[in-house]
Design a protein around this motif. Sequence first.
Motif, PDB file in Angstrom:
ATOM      1  N   SER A  72      37.957  45.022  34.533  1.00 18.14           N
ATOM      2  CA  SER A  72      38.761  46.176  34.950  1.00 18.14           C
ATOM      3  C   SER A  72      40.010  45.728  35.707  1.00 18.14           C
ATOM      4  O   SER A  72      41.111  46.256  35.487  1.00 18.14           O
ATOM      5  CB  SER A  72      37.936  47.110  35.840  1.00 18.14           C
ATOM      6  OG  SER A  72      36.813  47.602  35.144  1.00 18.14           O
ATOM      7  N   ALA A  73      39.855  44.729  36.578  1.00 18.19           N
ATOM      8  CA  ALA A  73      40.992  44.240  37.357  1.00 18.19           C
ATOM      9  C   ALA A  73      42.044  43.608  36.446  1.00 18.19           C
ATOM     10  O   ALA A  73      43.251  43.799  36.651  1.00 18.19           O
ATOM     11  CB  ALA A  73      40.514  43.227  38.397  1.00 18.19           C
ATOM     12  N   VAL A  74      41.602  42.852  35.446  1.00 16.89           N
ATOM     13  CA  VAL A  74      42.540  42.250  34.488  1.00 16.89           C
ATOM     14  C   VAL A  74      43.305  43.343  33.743  1.00 16.89           C
ATOM     15  O   VAL A  74      44.537  43.274  33.589  1.00 16.89           O
ATOM     16  CB  VAL A  74      41.792  41.331  33.486  1.00 16.89           C
ATOM     17  CG1 VAL A  74      42.724  40.908  32.346  1.00 16.89           C
ATOM     18  CG2 VAL A  74      41.255  40.101  34.203  1.00 16.89           C
ATOM     19  N   ILE A  75      42.587  44.354  33.284  1.00 19.69           N
ATOM     20  CA  ILE A  75      43.221  45.428  32.508  1.00 19.69           C
ATOM     21  C   ILE A  75      44.224  46.213  33.348  1.00 19.69           C
ATOM     22  O   ILE A  75      45.370  46.441  32.935  1.00 19.69           O
ATOM     23  CB  ILE A  75      42.148  46.354  31.903  1.00 19.69           C
ATOM     24  CG1 ILE A  75      41.458  45.633  30.736  1.00 19.69           C
ATOM     25  CG2 ILE A  75      42.757  47.686  31.433  1.00 19.69           C
ATOM     26  CD1 ILE A  75      40.286  46.368  30.135  1.00 19.69           C
ATOM     27  N   PHE A  76      43.845  46.599  34.562  1.00 23.36           N
ATOM     28  CA  PHE A  76      44.754  47.391  35.393  1.00 23.36           C
ATOM     29  C   PHE A  76      45.941  46.560  35.881  1.00 23.36           C
ATOM     30  O   PHE A  76      47.053  47.082  36.007  1.00 23.36           O
ATOM     31  CB  PHE A  76      43.991  48.017  36.560  1.00 23.36           C
ATOM     32  CG  PHE A  76      43.174  49.218  36.159  1.00 23.36           C
ATOM     33  CD1 PHE A  76      43.800  50.401  35.790  1.00 23.36           C
ATOM     34  CD2 PHE A  76      41.792  49.164  36.131  1.00 23.36           C
ATOM     35  CE1 PHE A  76      43.062  51.518  35.397  1.00 23.36           C
ATOM     36  CE2 PHE A  76      41.038  50.265  35.753  1.00 23.36           C
ATOM     37  CZ  PHE A  76      41.683  51.448  35.386  1.00 23.36           C
ATOM     38  N   ALA A 229      41.359  34.047  34.944  1.00 19.41           N
ATOM     39  CA  ALA A 229      41.014  32.943  35.852  1.00 19.41           C
ATOM     40  C   ALA A 229      41.122  33.382  37.311  1.00 19.41           C
ATOM     41  O   ALA A 229      40.302  32.981  38.153  1.00 19.41           O
ATOM     42  CB  ALA A 229      41.936  31.758  35.587  1.00 19.41           C
ATOM     43  N   ILE A 230      42.117  34.208  37.616  1.00 23.23           N
ATOM     44  CA  ILE A 230      42.290  34.688  39.000  1.00 23.23           C
ATOM     45  C   ILE A 230      41.123  35.577  39.417  1.00 23.23           C
ATOM     46  O   ILE A 230      40.506  35.382  40.476  1.00 23.23           O
ATOM     47  CB  ILE A 230      43.622  35.460  39.153  1.00 23.23           C
ATOM     48  CG1 ILE A 230      44.807  34.489  39.058  1.00 23.23           C
ATOM     49  CG2 ILE A 230      43.655  36.222  40.481  1.00 23.23           C
ATOM     50  CD1 ILE A 230      46.164  35.182  38.975  1.00 23.23           C
ATOM     51  N   PHE A 231      40.782  36.550  38.575  1.00 26.77           N
ATOM     52  CA  PHE A 231      39.821  37.569  39.009  1.00 26.77           C
ATOM     53  C   PHE A 231      38.366  37.108  38.937  1.00 26.77           C
ATOM     54  O   PHE A 231      37.529  37.639  39.685  1.00 26.77           O
ATOM     55  CB  PHE A 231      40.040  38.871  38.236  1.00 26.77           C
ATOM     56  CG  PHE A 231      41.255  39.625  38.711  1.00 26.77           C
ATOM     57  CD1 PHE A 231      41.286  40.155  39.990  1.00 26.77           C
ATOM     58  CD2 PHE A 231      42.370  39.761  37.902  1.00 26.77           C
ATOM     59  CE1 PHE A 231      42.411  40.833  40.451  1.00 26.77           C
ATOM     60  CE2 PHE A 231      43.494  40.441  38.346  1.00 26.77           C
ATOM     61  CZ  PHE A 231      43.518  40.974  39.636  1.00 26.77           C
ATOM     62  N   GLY A 236      33.958  36.170  42.411  1.00 29.74           N
ATOM     63  CA  GLY A 236      32.885  35.198  42.592  1.00 29.74           C
ATOM     64  C   GLY A 236      32.026  34.933  41.381  1.00 29.74           C
ATOM     65  O   GLY A 236      30.857  34.542  41.525  1.00 29.74           O
ATOM     66  N   LEU A 237      32.571  35.110  40.182  1.00 24.81           N
ATOM     67  CA  LEU A 237      31.820  34.754  38.978  1.00 24.81           C
ATOM     68  C   LEU A 237      31.874  33.238  38.778  1.00 24.81           C
ATOM     69  O   LEU A 237      32.912  32.603  38.984  1.00 24.81           O
ATOM     70  CB  LEU A 237      32.393  35.459  37.743  1.00 24.81           C
ATOM     71  CG  LEU A 237      31.982  36.917  37.534  1.00 24.81           C
ATOM     72  CD1 LEU A 237      32.737  37.502  36.351  1.00 24.81           C
ATOM     73  CD2 LEU A 237      30.485  37.044  37.306  1.00 24.81           C
ATOM     74  N   LYS A 238      30.758  32.676  38.342  1.00 24.04           N
ATOM     75  CA  LYS A 238      30.674  31.220  38.157  1.00 24.04           C
ATOM     76  C   LYS A 238      30.115  30.907  36.774  1.00 24.04           C
ATOM     77  O   LYS A 238      29.589  31.768  36.084  1.00 24.04           O
ATOM     78  CB  LYS A 238      29.751  30.599  39.222  1.00 24.04           C
ATOM     79  CG  LYS A 238      30.136  30.908  40.660  1.00 24.04           C
ATOM     80  CD  LYS A 238      31.398  30.199  41.078  1.00 24.04           C
ATOM     81  CE  LYS A 238      31.697  30.451  42.571  1.00 24.04           C
ATOM     82  NZ  LYS A 238      32.971  29.827  42.977  1.00 24.04           N
ATOM     83  N   VAL A 244      33.146  33.026  29.942  1.00 23.70           N
ATOM     84  CA  VAL A 244      33.163  34.068  28.915  1.00 23.70           C
ATOM     85  C   VAL A 244      34.218  35.121  29.245  1.00 23.70           C
ATOM     86  O   VAL A 244      34.969  35.562  28.367  1.00 23.70           O
ATOM     87  CB  VAL A 244      31.770  34.722  28.770  1.00 23.70           C
ATOM     88  CG1 VAL A 244      31.849  36.000  27.927  1.00 23.70           C
ATOM     89  CG2 VAL A 244      30.799  33.738  28.120  1.00 23.70           C
ATOM     90  N   VAL A 245      34.289  35.532  30.508  1.00 21.47           N
ATOM     91  CA  VAL A 245      35.294  36.526  30.910  1.00 21.47           C
ATOM     92  C   VAL A 245      36.697  35.999  30.638  1.00 21.47           C
ATOM     93  O   VAL A 245      37.546  36.707  30.085  1.00 21.47           O
ATOM     94  CB  VAL A 245      35.128  36.910  32.394  1.00 21.47           C
ATOM     95  CG1 VAL A 245      36.331  37.730  32.876  1.00 21.47           C
ATOM     96  CG2 VAL A 245      33.849  37.710  32.595  1.00 21.47           C
ATOM     97  N   ILE A 246      36.969  34.755  31.001  1.00 18.88           N
ATOM     98  CA  ILE A 246      38.301  34.178  30.774  1.00 18.88           C
ATOM     99  C   ILE A 246      38.612  34.114  29.284  1.00 18.88           C
ATOM    100  O   ILE A 246      39.710  34.480  28.853  1.00 18.88           O
ATOM    101  CB  ILE A 246      38.398  32.774  31.404  1.00 18.88           C
ATOM    102  CG1 ILE A 246      38.310  32.861  32.931  1.00 18.88           C
ATOM    103  CG2 ILE A 246      39.713  32.081  30.994  1.00 18.88           C
ATOM    104  CD1 ILE A 246      38.170  31.521  33.626  1.00 18.88           C
ATOM    105  N   LEU A 247      37.631  33.685  28.484  1.00 11.93           N
ATOM    106  CA  LEU A 247      37.859  33.592  27.044  1.00 11.93           C
ATOM    107  C   LEU A 247      38.085  34.970  26.431  1.00 11.93           C
ATOM    108  O   LEU A 247      38.995  35.153  25.608  1.00 11.93           O
ATOM    109  CB  LEU A 247      36.679  32.886  26.364  1.00 11.93           C
ATOM    110  CG  LEU A 247      36.815  32.657  24.850  1.00 11.93           C
ATOM    111  CD1 LEU A 247      38.101  31.910  24.509  1.00 11.93           C
ATOM    112  CD2 LEU A 247      35.595  31.902  24.312  1.00 11.93           C
TER     113      LEU A 247
END
Length: 296
Positions: A72-76, A229-231, A236-238, A244-247
């Motif tokens: 959501s943060a990436v999209i907004f 990569a920022i969000f 705190g995702l590891k 997967v989120v970055i890809l």
Amino acid sequence: MTLSSIPQLANIVLPAFLVIAMGFFFRRAKKIDISSINDLVVYVTTPCLIISSLSDFTMDPSVTAKLFLSISAVIFSTIIIGGALTKALQIDSRVYLPPLVFANTGNLGLPLCLFAFGQYGFNIAILCVVATMLLHYTVGIMILGSAKGLREILTLPLIYATVAGIVINSVGFQVPVVIERPVALLGEITIPAMLFALGYKLSEMKLSRLWLSCFFGSARIFLGVILGAIFVNVFGLKGVEAKVVILECSMPPAVFNFVLAEKYGRDSETVASIIVAGTGISLLVLPFVISYLVNQ
């Protein structure tokens, strides 16, 4: 990217792009009603895939929440940046903003996550698809200038499939084999059908306004990498979840942007051009993104 990693990378990237190529060249040889395949994927096989995957997937609620927050943060954030870009360039945000904001997390993202990170990564990617589609069917439709977003989301089968999968998982219900097997078989159709349909649809699209199409197509990918990569760090995702989120955030524009542009009377030809340009650029960029993520 080292020489030793090239065979591994080829095994991740090439299968997906080869199936896309099959769909692309099939369209040149024979025209079919691809909408039938799309309907099968949207209304039957994808819900089956989601139910099959999520019902056997042990989900950590805190990780799931962080994942949804990251997407959501990436999209907004992309909406804010894209809004500023379209204003500076004096172009219609209702045309250029959706393909910049909404990535192809399904057709292309799911198979690449499966090949790169295995079944666990694939299950995480399904959650990314659900998060993206929820926002695409609400915020995305509002960007197009329609107030129908909340109504449209009620027609989205993957929402009900997600709820069903989570409920089955949460209560520990054992789906009878006679039901589980056909659901799983139908779900397995999804990825090849998605990739083939993507290639077929790309073959119908044409490039126009070349520099703007390439600019927004590449911006979709590079903004996704950077913001993803920022969000993941902010929330705190590891490990595999973060990768997967970055890809998924690095995917080119979703073909569904074209479908909605046509439906709501926007400049679908320009949207199609951005999708074609972005998908072409992704063929050059994604191998480096995947190589970096896999070797971290």
